[in-house]
Motif scaffolding. Structure first.
Motif, PDB file in Angstrom:
ATOM      1  N   THR A   1      49.297  47.249  44.458  1.00  0.00           N
ATOM      2  CA  THR A   1      48.626  48.526  44.219  1.00  0.00           C
ATOM      3  C   THR A   1      47.277  48.346  43.540  1.00  0.00           C
ATOM      4  O   THR A   1      46.261  48.902  43.981  1.00  0.00           O
ATOM      5  CB  THR A   1      49.518  49.443  43.381  1.00  0.00           C
ATOM      6  OG1 THR A   1      50.796  49.562  44.014  1.00  0.00           O
ATOM      7  CG2 THR A   1      48.897  50.814  43.244  1.00  0.00           C
ATOM      8  N   TRP A   2      47.250  47.570  42.453  1.00  0.00           N
ATOM      9  CA  TRP A   2      45.975  47.364  41.759  1.00  0.00           C
ATOM     10  C   TRP A   2      45.104  46.349  42.479  1.00  0.00           C
ATOM     11  O   TRP A   2      43.870  46.399  42.341  1.00  0.00           O
ATOM     12  CB  TRP A   2      46.242  46.921  40.326  1.00  0.00           C
ATOM     13  CG  TRP A   2      47.075  47.905  39.571  1.00  0.00           C
ATOM     14  CD1 TRP A   2      48.348  47.721  39.113  1.00  0.00           C
ATOM     15  CD2 TRP A   2      46.713  49.228  39.180  1.00  0.00           C
ATOM     16  NE1 TRP A   2      48.817  48.847  38.474  1.00  0.00           N
ATOM     17  CE2 TRP A   2      47.806  49.794  38.498  1.00  0.00           C
ATOM     18  CE3 TRP A   2      45.575  50.009  39.346  1.00  0.00           C
ATOM     19  CZ2 TRP A   2      47.807  51.073  37.985  1.00  0.00           C
ATOM     20  CZ3 TRP A   2      45.564  51.293  38.830  1.00  0.00           C
ATOM     21  CH2 TRP A   2      46.663  51.810  38.157  1.00  0.00           C
ATOM     22  N   GLY A   3      45.711  45.450  43.234  1.00  0.00           N
ATOM     23  CA  GLY A   3      44.898  44.507  44.008  1.00  0.00           C
ATOM     24  C   GLY A   3      44.165  45.158  45.167  1.00  0.00           C
ATOM     25  O   GLY A   3      43.116  44.654  45.606  1.00  0.00           O
ATOM     26  N   VAL A   4      44.681  46.283  45.695  1.00  0.00           N
ATOM     27  CA  VAL A   4      43.989  46.995  46.775  1.00  0.00           C
ATOM     28  C   VAL A   4      42.633  47.508  46.295  1.00  0.00           C
ATOM     29  O   VAL A   4      41.661  47.534  47.066  1.00  0.00           O
ATOM     30  CB  VAL A   4      44.886  48.143  47.284  1.00  0.00           C
ATOM     31  CG1 VAL A   4      44.093  49.135  48.112  1.00  0.00           C
ATOM     32  CG2 VAL A   4      46.021  47.576  48.120  1.00  0.00           C
ATOM     33  N   LEU A   5      42.539  47.920  45.037  1.00  0.00           N
ATOM     34  CA  LEU A   5      41.250  48.378  44.516  1.00  0.00           C
ATOM     35  C   LEU A   5      40.220  47.261  44.537  1.00  0.00           C
ATOM     36  O   LEU A   5      39.044  47.485  44.851  1.00  0.00           O
ATOM     37  CB  LEU A   5      41.426  48.917  43.094  1.00  0.00           C
ATOM     38  CG  LEU A   5      42.360  50.121  42.942  1.00  0.00           C
ATOM     39  CD1 LEU A   5      42.429  50.554  41.492  1.00  0.00           C
ATOM     40  CD2 LEU A   5      41.896  51.269  43.824  1.00  0.00           C
ATOM     41  N   ALA A   6      40.643  46.046  44.175  1.00  0.00           N
ATOM     42  CA  ALA A   6      39.719  44.915  44.255  1.00  0.00           C
ATOM     43  C   ALA A   6      39.418  44.539  45.705  1.00  0.00           C
ATOM     44  O   ALA A   6      38.302  44.127  46.031  1.00  0.00           O
ATOM     45  CB  ALA A   6      40.313  43.715  43.508  1.00  0.00           C
ATOM     46  N   TYR A   7      40.392  44.689  46.578  1.00  0.00           N
ATOM     47  CA  TYR A   7      40.176  44.377  47.990  1.00  0.00           C
ATOM     48  C   TYR A   7      39.152  45.318  48.629  1.00  0.00           C
ATOM     49  O   TYR A   7      38.371  44.908  49.499  1.00  0.00           O
ATOM     50  CB  TYR A   7      41.510  44.469  48.723  1.00  0.00           C
ATOM     51  CG  TYR A   7      41.437  44.234  50.207  1.00  0.00           C
ATOM     52  CD1 TYR A   7      41.400  42.942  50.722  1.00  0.00           C
ATOM     53  CD2 TYR A   7      41.411  45.297  51.101  1.00  0.00           C
ATOM     54  CE1 TYR A   7      41.337  42.716  52.086  1.00  0.00           C
ATOM     55  CE2 TYR A   7      41.349  45.093  52.459  1.00  0.00           C
ATOM     56  CZ  TYR A   7      41.308  43.802  52.949  1.00  0.00           C
ATOM     57  OH  TYR A   7      41.232  43.595  54.309  1.00  0.00           O
ATOM     58  N   LEU A   8      39.129  46.567  48.195  1.00  0.00           N
ATOM     59  CA  LEU A   8      38.214  47.557  48.771  1.00  0.00           C
ATOM     60  C   LEU A   8      36.898  47.663  48.013  1.00  0.00           C
ATOM     61  O   LEU A   8      36.094  48.558  48.316  1.00  0.00           O
ATOM     62  CB  LEU A   8      38.885  48.934  48.794  1.00  0.00           C
ATOM     63  CG  LEU A   8      40.081  49.070  49.722  1.00  0.00           C
ATOM     64  CD1 LEU A   8      40.759  50.415  49.530  1.00  0.00           C
ATOM     65  CD2 LEU A   8      39.649  48.891  51.176  1.00  0.00           C
ATOM     66  N   ALA A   9      36.653  46.805  47.036  1.00  0.00           N
ATOM     67  CA  ALA A   9      35.393  46.842  46.292  1.00  0.00           C
ATOM     68  C   ALA A   9      34.230  46.543  47.234  1.00  0.00           C
ATOM     69  O   ALA A   9      34.330  45.720  48.158  1.00  0.00           O
ATOM     70  CB  ALA A   9      35.427  45.843  45.146  1.00  0.00           C
ATOM     71  N   THR A  10      33.114  47.224  46.998  1.00  0.00           N
ATOM     72  CA  THR A  10      31.967  47.131  47.913  1.00  0.00           C
ATOM     73  C   THR A  10      30.938  46.094  47.496  1.00  0.00           C
ATOM     74  O   THR A  10      30.095  45.706  48.307  1.00  0.00           O
ATOM     75  CB  THR A  10      31.271  48.499  48.004  1.00  0.00           C
ATOM     76  OG1 THR A  10      30.911  48.934  46.686  1.00  0.00           O
ATOM     77  CG2 THR A  10      32.207  49.530  48.633  1.00  0.00           C
ATOM     78  N   THR A  11      30.985  45.615  46.260  1.00  0.00           N
ATOM     79  CA  THR A  11      30.029  44.609  45.783  1.00  0.00           C
ATOM     80  C   THR A  11      30.787  43.393  45.270  1.00  0.00           C
ATOM     81  O   THR A  11      31.939  43.505  44.822  1.00  0.00           O
ATOM     82  CB  THR A  11      29.148  45.191  44.660  1.00  0.00           C
ATOM     83  OG1 THR A  11      29.984  45.598  43.566  1.00  0.00           O
ATOM     84  CG2 THR A  11      28.359  46.405  45.167  1.00  0.00           C
TER      85      THR A  11
END
Length: 369
Positions: free
Chosen positions: A140-150
């Protein structure tokens, strides 16, 4: 997928298999599980027990999914794309399939339900191996890092999600709800899902395209249902009033148009070229320049015709008299009362009236407004 990611995926798979084999064969990993459980970590630091009871919620499926879904939903609305939501949905679906299948397949009991000291407690109808809290925190929290744009956001997001996943896993061991091997396998399961997400990108792109086309079809059907059937016919423009293009209708001056009169009354021609003297009026009362032989004959014919309706007097070969050609009211022709382009207020304000002197006011009186 890059070569580094492939290597990481292979090493994670090897670690996953090694942990499962070590627990099934009751290796030293199971001995470590029992040593930590008998040490009772929650009794060693009881002052942090209340805080960790709330902290472990960051690994539960419901609360974490709602929080991350709110953030990704806002991003999807801002960027007009369904990709963030599809990534979250795909990762949670893979998590349920892989972790759930292993949980119920191995059937390991938790520390609070263990029956024999030193045993692996496998295939006993439990659902504790691997740790669902730990795997859910990683995904769940790794998806946020996976979708980071920079790159910077991706790097800091990866560090934050790793710390959260480590904290949730250690908290479950502290509370006594999982074995150490459960947490290790949960970390490996969550990392496998994150590393495998790029392989599912083509399927997510096709799903997004299919959903978008379906939504467009639904919107098109709604638009056709709510569209008006037929438009009302436009009212005919009156003479002198603006028509559809905003310009007033032009009317011919001096034409032989005749106003229809009621039965029993004589019709009066509109054009000045067709002015006739009414019956019973002396010819000397009308100006001699405006009376023509054709008008006199038309008058005598009108008096002899039934009902007293006089026919229109026209010149040979046209609708106007040769002495006065037809004129059309254009831009330079002073507007009349009917075809005026300005409102009465504008016409009054267009010509300023000079004030009267006191002498003129005394002689002529006040000027009417």
């Amino acid at each position: 997928m890059s070569r580094t990611r492939v290597w990481l995926f292979g090493l994670t798979v090897a670690s996953y298999v090694a942990i499962v084999v070590g627990v099934v064969t009751t290796s030293k990993l199971v001995t470590l599980d029992w040593q930590v459980m008998l040490w009772r970590p929650y009794k060693q630091w009881p002052q942090i027990h209340a805080f960790l009871d709330y902290f472990v919620v960051l690994g539960q499926r419901g609360p974490t999914a709602v929080m991350v879904l709110a953030w990704l939903g806002w991003r999807a609305w801002r960027h007009r794309t369904l990709h963030p939501l599809l990534v979250l949905g795909t990762s949670l679906l893979l998590l349920n399939i892989t972790v759930g299948a292993v949980k119920y397949g191995l059937g390991r009991l938790g520390p609070h339900y263990a029956t024999t000291v030193g045993s692996a407690e496998m295939f006993a109808g439990g659902d504790i191996f691997p740790s669902g809290h730990t795997a859910n925190a990683v995904v769940t929290w790794g998806v946020l890092a996976y979708l980071a744009t920079t790159p910077r956001a991706r790097r800091w997001g990866s560090i934050a999600s790793a710390l959260l996943a480590l904290g949730v896993g250690a908290t479950t061991v502290y509370l006594g709800t999982h074995w150490v091997s459960d947490v290790l396998l949960g970390w490996a399961a969550g990392l496998l899902i994150l590393l495998a997400l790029p392989w599912f990108e083509p399927f997510m792109a096709k799903a997004e395209d299919w959903i978008t086309r379906g939504w467009n079809r639904v919107r098109g059907r709604r638009a056709r249902r709510t569209a008006p059937g037929t438009a009302l016919p436009a009212a005919p423009a009156l003479p002198g009033h603006p028509s559809g293009d905003g310009e007033p209708d032009r009317e011919t001056v001096g034409s032989t148009a005749q106003v229809t009169a009621p039965s029993g009354a004589s019709a009066t021609p509109v054009g000045p070229s067709a002015v006739t003297a009414p019956a019973g009026v002396a010819a000397s009362s009308a100006p001699s320049a405006s009376v023509s032989p054709a008008a006199v004959s038309a008058t005598s014919t009108a008096s002899a015709a039934p009902g007293g309706v006089a026919p229109t007097a026209t010149a040979p070969g046209g609708g106007h008299t040769p002495s006065r050609p037809p004129t059309v009211r254009g831009e330079r022709t002073p507007p009349g009362a009917v075809g005026s382009r300005r409102r009465p207020v504008d016409r009054q304000s267009a010509r300023p009236v000079p004030p009267l002197s006191q002498a003129s006011s005394a002689v002529h009186g006040p000027r009417p407004r």
